[in-house]
Every structure is written in C-alpha cells, then in structure tokens.
Motif scaffolding. Structure first.
Motif, PDB file in Angstrom:
ATOM      1  N   GLY A 134     -11.169  24.170  22.164  1.00 55.63           N
ATOM      2  CA  GLY A 134     -11.475  24.828  23.436  1.00 55.63           C
ATOM      3  C   GLY A 134     -12.673  24.251  24.158  1.00 55.63           C
ATOM      4  O   GLY A 134     -13.073  24.773  25.193  1.00 55.63           O
ATOM      5  N   TRP A 191     -10.334  21.467  28.278  1.00 53.50           N
ATOM      6  CA  TRP A 191      -8.989  21.953  28.576  1.00 53.50           C
ATOM      7  C   TRP A 191      -8.322  21.005  29.569  1.00 53.50           C
ATOM      8  O   TRP A 191      -8.948  20.542  30.510  1.00 53.50           O
ATOM      9  CB  TRP A 191      -9.038  23.352  29.176  1.00 53.50           C
ATOM     10  N   VAL A 211      -0.792  26.221  33.052  1.00 50.97           N
ATOM     11  CA  VAL A 211      -0.979  26.291  31.613  1.00 50.97           C
ATOM     12  C   VAL A 211      -2.073  25.293  31.264  1.00 50.97           C
ATOM     13  O   VAL A 211      -2.115  24.195  31.799  1.00 50.97           O
ATOM     14  CB  VAL A 211       0.322  25.914  30.868  1.00 50.97           C
ATOM     15  N   GLN A 212      -2.988  25.689  30.391  1.00 48.09           N
ATOM     16  CA  GLN A 212      -4.030  24.787  29.914  1.00 48.09           C
ATOM     17  C   GLN A 212      -3.891  24.626  28.409  1.00 48.09           C
ATOM     18  O   GLN A 212      -3.521  25.567  27.713  1.00 48.09           O
ATOM     19  CB  GLN A 212      -5.423  25.337  30.232  1.00 48.09           C
ATOM     20  N   ALA A 263      -8.527  31.951  33.607  1.00 50.58           N
ATOM     21  CA  ALA A 263      -7.786  31.651  32.387  1.00 50.58           C
ATOM     22  C   ALA A 263      -7.719  32.878  31.486  1.00 50.58           C
ATOM     23  O   ALA A 263      -8.607  33.732  31.513  1.00 50.58           O
ATOM     24  CB  ALA A 263      -8.457  30.500  31.649  1.00 50.58           C
ATOM     25  N   SER A 264      -6.672  32.959  30.692  1.00 51.42           N
ATOM     26  CA  SER A 264      -6.548  34.031  29.700  1.00 51.42           C
ATOM     27  C   SER A 264      -7.772  33.997  28.788  1.00 51.42           C
ATOM     28  O   SER A 264      -8.199  32.926  28.360  1.00 51.42           O
ATOM     29  CB  SER A 264      -5.302  33.825  28.839  1.00 51.42           C
ATOM     30  N   ARG A 321      -3.417  28.377  26.868  1.00 51.02           N
ATOM     31  CA  ARG A 321      -3.700  29.601  27.619  1.00 51.02           C
ATOM     32  C   ARG A 321      -3.121  29.481  29.019  1.00 51.02           C
ATOM     33  O   ARG A 321      -2.887  28.376  29.526  1.00 51.02           O
ATOM     34  CB  ARG A 321      -5.202  29.870  27.685  1.00 51.02           C
ATOM     35  N   SER A 322      -2.878  30.608  29.629  1.00 53.79           N
ATOM     36  CA  SER A 322      -2.357  30.628  30.994  1.00 53.79           C
ATOM     37  C   SER A 322      -3.498  30.798  31.989  1.00 53.79           C
ATOM     38  O   SER A 322      -4.582  31.262  31.645  1.00 53.79           O
ATOM     39  CB  SER A 322      -1.347  31.766  31.162  1.00 53.79           C
ATOM     40  N   LEU A 335      -4.455  24.685  21.133  1.00 54.42           N
ATOM     41  CA  LEU A 335      -4.699  25.956  21.807  1.00 54.42           C
ATOM     42  C   LEU A 335      -4.055  25.911  23.185  1.00 54.42           C
ATOM     43  O   LEU A 335      -4.110  24.883  23.868  1.00 54.42           O
ATOM     44  CB  LEU A 335      -6.198  26.216  21.957  1.00 54.42           C
ATOM     45  N   THR A 345      -8.057  34.964  25.704  1.00 55.61           N
ATOM     46  CA  THR A 345      -7.729  34.645  24.314  1.00 55.61           C
ATOM     47  C   THR A 345      -6.548  33.679  24.284  1.00 55.61           C
ATOM     48  O   THR A 345      -5.408  34.081  24.550  1.00 55.61           O
ATOM     49  CB  THR A 345      -7.366  35.920  23.532  1.00 55.61           C
ATOM     50  N   PRO A 346      -6.793  32.411  23.969  1.00 54.08           N
ATOM     51  CA  PRO A 346      -5.680  31.462  23.915  1.00 54.08           C
ATOM     52  C   PRO A 346      -4.821  31.685  22.680  1.00 54.08           C
ATOM     53  O   PRO A 346      -5.263  32.280  21.695  1.00 54.08           O
ATOM     54  CB  PRO A 346      -6.369  30.098  23.848  1.00 54.08           C
ATOM     55  N   ASP A 347      -3.598  31.229  22.751  1.00 54.95           N
ATOM     56  CA  ASP A 347      -2.710  31.218  21.590  1.00 54.95           C
ATOM     57  C   ASP A 347      -2.848  29.856  20.940  1.00 54.95           C
ATOM     58  O   ASP A 347      -3.273  28.886  21.579  1.00 54.95           O
ATOM     59  CB  ASP A 347      -1.271  31.472  22.022  1.00 54.95           C
TER      60      ASP A 347
END
Length: 66
Positions: free
Chosen positions: A9, A12, A2-3, A53-54, A45-46, A43, A56-58
């Motif tokens: 952004g 990270w 997980v980042q 990395a994903s 992201r996985s 933010l 689009t981060p959440d």
C-alpha cells in the motif's frame, strides 16, 4: 476506478473503469511479471466518483516459483 498495490500500500496504480455504476460488477485484468521468485501480496481497492479510495483494501497472497 480500481487501484492496486504490490508493496503493502505504499504506492498505488490506478485503472480507470469508465461507465461503471454501483450496481454493476467490474471485470479487470492485471498482468504482473516478477523480477524474482517469492511470496507476494496484491492489494486492491475501489475509488469513487469523488476520488476517495476504499479505506480497507482487499488482498490476495500468492507465490511465484522459479
């Protein structure tokens, strides 16, 4: 892994999640001690096994009061 990022952004920080598979939830904790009061956005992201990395981060916004 997980980042997470607190600067939109630009940078990270990675937290390893050993033994995790795609069908299991991941629980993790994040401790943040702000230098000043204000509004922040975290933010997250996985990262997969290949280090990708994903795209689009959440994110979640929060306010730290004095």
């Amino acid at each position: 892994a997980v980042q997470f990022s607190l600067d939109g952004g630009a940078h990270w920080t990675e937290h390893a999640t050993p033994g995790v598979t795609s069908d299991r939830l991941v629980q993790w904790e994040f401790e943040f001690i702000p230098k000043r009061a204000g509004e922040y956005r975290l933010l997250v992201r996985s990262v997969n096994e290949q280090g990708q990395a994903s795209p689009t981060p959440d994110g979640v916004s929060f306010v730290v009061e004095e």
